[in-house]
Motif scaffolding. Structure first.
Motif, short mmCIF file in Angstrom:
data_model
loop_
_atom_site.label_atom_id
_atom_site.label_comp_id
_atom_site.label_asym_id
_atom_site.label_seq_id
_atom_site.Cartn_x
_atom_site.Cartn_y
_atom_site.Cartn_z
N LEU A 106 0.85 -1.19 0.00
CA LEU A 106 0.00 0.00 0.00
C LEU A 106 0.89 1.24 0.00
O LEU A 106 1.14 1.84 1.05
CB LEU A 106 -0.92 0.01 1.22
CG LEU A 106 -1.80 -1.23 1.45
CD1 LEU A 106 -2.65 -1.06 2.70
CD2 LEU A 106 -2.68 -1.51 0.24
N PRO A 107 1.39 1.64 -1.17
CA PRO A 107 2.40 2.70 -1.22
C PRO A 107 1.88 4.06 -0.75
O PRO A 107 2.70 4.93 -0.39
CB PRO A 107 2.79 2.74 -2.70
CG PRO A 107 1.62 2.15 -3.43
CD PRO A 107 1.08 1.10 -2.50
N GLU A 108 0.58 4.28 -0.72
CA GLU A 108 0.06 5.54 -0.21
C GLU A 108 0.15 5.61 1.32
O GLU A 108 0.05 6.69 1.90
CB GLU A 108 -1.40 5.73 -0.64
CG GLU A 108 -1.58 5.90 -2.14
CD GLU A 108 -3.02 6.13 -2.50
OE1 GLU A 108 -3.28 6.94 -3.41
OE2 GLU A 108 -3.91 5.50 -1.89
N ILE A 109 0.36 4.44 1.95
CA ILE A 109 0.41 4.38 3.41
C ILE A 109 1.81 4.02 3.91
O ILE A 109 2.32 4.63 4.85
CB ILE A 109 -0.61 3.35 3.93
CG1 ILE A 109 -2.04 3.79 3.54
CG2 ILE A 109 -0.50 3.16 5.43
CD1 ILE A 109 -3.09 2.75 3.83
N LEU A 110 2.44 3.03 3.27
CA LEU A 110 3.74 2.53 3.72
C LEU A 110 4.53 2.04 2.51
O LEU A 110 3.99 1.28 1.70
CB LEU A 110 3.52 1.38 4.72
CG LEU A 110 4.75 0.77 5.38
CD1 LEU A 110 5.40 1.78 6.32
CD2 LEU A 110 4.37 -0.49 6.15
N THR A 111 5.78 2.46 2.40
CA THR A 111 6.59 2.08 1.24
C THR A 111 7.71 1.11 1.59
O THR A 111 8.42 0.66 0.70
CB THR A 111 7.21 3.32 0.59
OG1 THR A 111 8.03 4.00 1.57
CG2 THR A 111 6.14 4.27 0.07
N THR A 112 7.85 0.77 2.87
CA THR A 112 9.00 -0.05 3.28
C THR A 112 8.68 -1.54 3.38
O THR A 112 9.60 -2.36 3.39
CB THR A 112 9.52 0.42 4.64
OG1 THR A 112 8.45 0.41 5.60
CG2 THR A 112 10.08 1.83 4.53
N ALA A 113 7.41 -1.89 3.44
CA ALA A 113 7.03 -3.31 3.59
C ALA A 113 5.55 -3.46 3.24
O ALA A 113 4.78 -2.51 3.36
CB ALA A 113 7.28 -3.78 5.02
N PRO A 114 5.15 -4.66 2.83
CA PRO A 114 3.71 -4.88 2.59
C PRO A 114 2.95 -4.92 3.91
O PRO A 114 3.53 -5.16 4.98
CB PRO A 114 3.67 -6.24 1.88
CG PRO A 114 4.93 -6.91 2.29
CD PRO A 114 5.96 -5.84 2.49
#
Length: 219
Positions: A106-114
């Motif tokens: 969820l790249p709009e929320i978190l970009t470091t891990a699924p």
């Protein structure tokens, strides 16, 4: 009922609200500051597509989450039809991901891990129900100049959610986990700073207040 099936129910309730949208209402203001109903529905359909792609295994590609044209925009689709079509595709994608335990990017929320599946589905369940209320409140506001929906849609929608105990319990739990800080609720974020709920407010109204929505909103 598990969160994926609760989400499917939230989509059914939301689609019932969006079915009442008519082209002449798409430029009405909504409780989402600065957003017309057209923009709100374009966002909702785009989120359906983004979450569905993530549920099928897509990586953190923000392009997959773009707003989708609806209504009179170039290439736009009937809003209710687009909402139902992409919502059905999302429900199927969530069920497929649940069958294999797939986490979602969820790249709009978190970009470091699924994000774990249940948490991701909970995010979209909240988004679905709150934006459905936004649509219902917008329709109420436009009822003075149109004849195809009378006042009370927002209240009726909240009551419908509250009648489904498992659904309202899940919605409250996800809402209470959303950080209520100036950083998390800054302009441009999904929700505004929480408001104090009115005395005697029901659980759905308390959810709205916690997310910065005024249950008595008027444009």
């Amino acid at each position: 009922m598990d969160i994926v099936e609760l989400h499917a129910r939230s989509m059914e309730l939301a689609a019932g609200v969006v079915d009442a949208v008519r082209p002449g209402r798409l430029d009405l203001p909504t409780p989402c500051a600065g957003w017309t109903l057209r923009r709100l529905l374009a966002h909702a359909v785009g989120q359906h597509q983004g979450f569905a792609a993530a549920a099928r295994g897509a990586g953190p590609d923000l392009a997959l989450w773009a707003d989708a044209p609806v209504g009179e925009d170039p290439g736009g689709e009937d809003p209710a039809g687009a909402f139902r079509r992409t919502g059905a595709e999302l429900t199927a994608a969530f069920r497929e991901a649940a069958a294999v335990g797939r986490p979602l990017w969820l790249p709009e929320i978190l970009t470091t891990a699924p994000v774990p599946l249940e948490r991701a589905v909970g995010f979209h369940l909240l988004d679905t129900l709150v934006h459905a209320w936004d649509v219902a409140a917008t329709l109420d506001a436009g009822a003075a100049t149109t004849l195809d929906a009378g006042p009370g849609a927002a209240v009726d929608f909240g009551a419908a959610v509250e009648r489904e105990e498992a659904l309202i319990v899940a919605l409250v739990a996800v809402t209470e986990a959303v950080p209520n800080t100036p950083e998390a609720r800054a302009p441009g974020k999904a929700f505004g700073l929480g408001l104090p709920p009115a005395g005697g407010a029901g659980r759905f109204e308390r959810v709205l207040a916690l997310l910065g929505r005024d249950p008595a909103w008027k444009p």
